[in-house]
Motif scaffolding. Structure first.
Motif, PDB file in Angstrom:
ATOM      1  N   TRP A   1       0.638  -1.146  -0.130  1.00  0.00           N
ATOM      2  CA  TRP A   1      -0.040  -0.205  -0.050  1.00  0.00           C
ATOM      3  C   TRP A   1       0.711   1.417  -0.183  1.00  0.00           C
ATOM      4  N   ALA A   2       1.914   1.180   0.688  1.00  0.00           N
ATOM      5  CA  ALA A   2       2.823   2.514   0.865  1.00  0.00           C
ATOM      6  C   ALA A   2       3.607   2.718  -0.439  1.00  0.00           C
ATOM      7  N   LYS A   3       3.955   1.736  -1.077  1.00  0.00           N
ATOM      8  CA  LYS A   3       4.563   1.788  -2.329  1.00  0.00           C
ATOM      9  C   LYS A   3       3.479   2.409  -3.513  1.00  0.00           C
ATOM     10  N   ARG A   4       2.220   1.833  -3.302  1.00  0.00           N
ATOM     11  CA  ARG A   4       1.201   2.191  -4.269  1.00  0.00           C
ATOM     12  C   ARG A   4       0.652   3.619  -4.121  1.00  0.00           C
ATOM     13  N   GLU A   5       0.353   3.891  -2.958  1.00  0.00           N
ATOM     14  CA  GLU A   5      -0.198   5.260  -2.731  1.00  0.00           C
ATOM     15  C   GLU A   5       0.614   6.316  -2.457  1.00  0.00           C
ATOM     16  N   HIS A   6       1.839   6.081  -2.002  1.00  0.00           N
ATOM     17  CA  HIS A   6       2.787   7.147  -1.331  1.00  0.00           C
ATOM     18  C   HIS A   6       4.248   6.395  -1.909  1.00  0.00           C
ATOM     19  N   SER A   7       4.460   6.660  -3.057  1.00  0.00           N
ATOM     20  CA  SER A   7       5.427   5.990  -3.771  1.00  0.00           C
ATOM     21  C   SER A   7       6.888   6.880  -3.685  1.00  0.00           C
TER      22      SER A   7
END
Length: 208
Positions: free
Chosen positions: A198-204
């Motif tokens: 999720w962190a990589k997808r939403e807050h790259s």
């Protein structure tokens, strides 16, 4: 923390997003804001006013919650982690303009919405709600202490207070709606950690 691409996390790994102080400030502020909104609704909607009664008590609870609203943020300033998050919220970069343009186009692809720890929408919301809270506090004090200001000021303050309260209610409903649509973001505020995916997808651009 730098705005660089996050290193790949192992499948199922959890990433620390918020500390205890950030979560406490959010919960306390949300609770106080909820009390303000509910009591305001009771004061201004006749059907609710009849159901609840005890108007003087409702007014007093509304006033006390409004006065206490800035307190969680002020107390949170003793936390280094909370101060760091405030700095993130106060900084806008080129990637934030890209995020806002994608949001206006309704482009939901993660690649078109680069974000650091907080996306541009969250930054705009935080700035707006902070300013609105200060205006509500100032106009509320004018309405409460009637002998401190002229009648024209109090009348204007009442007008601004009432209409801004309605606007805050609408904006908060949108904020809650966005949160309901993102279980992982809610989990981050509840537990302090989010999934690496999720962190990589939403807050790259965020590197914890």
């Amino acid at each position: 923390m730098s705005l660089r691409a996050e290193t790949p996390a192992p499948p199922g790994a959890r990433v620390r997003r918020f500390g205890r102080s950030q979560r406490w400030v959010h919960r306390a502020t949300a609770a106080l804001m909820g009390v303000c909104v509910v009591t305001a609704a009771v004061l201004y909607i006749p059907q609710l006013a009849v159901m609840v009664g005890r108007r003087a008590l409702v007014v007093r609870v509304h006033e006390c919650a409004g006065l206490a609203l800035p307190v969680p943020v002020l107390l949170g300033l003793v936390s280094r982690g909370f101060r760091a998050d405030l700095r993130f919220l106060n900084r806008f970069g080129p990637h934030d303009r890209l995020w806002l343009r994608a949001a206006l186009r309704r482009d939901r692809r993660p690649a078109s919405r680069p974000a650091g720890k907080f996306n541009a929408g969250q930054k705009v919301y935080a700035a707006w709600i902070a300013g609105a809270t200060l205006v509500m506090l100032g106009t509320g004090l004018m309405m409460w202490f009637t002998r401190l200001t002229p009648l024209l000021w109090r009348t204007s303050a009442t007008f601004v207070h009432d209409w801004l309260a309605l606007t805050i209610g609408v904006v908060l409903a949108g904020h809650i709606g966005m949160a309901l649509g993102d279980p992982e973001a809610r989990r981050g505020l509840r537990t302090g950690s989010v999934s690496g995916e999720w962190a990589k997808r939403e807050h790259s651009l965020w590197r914890p």
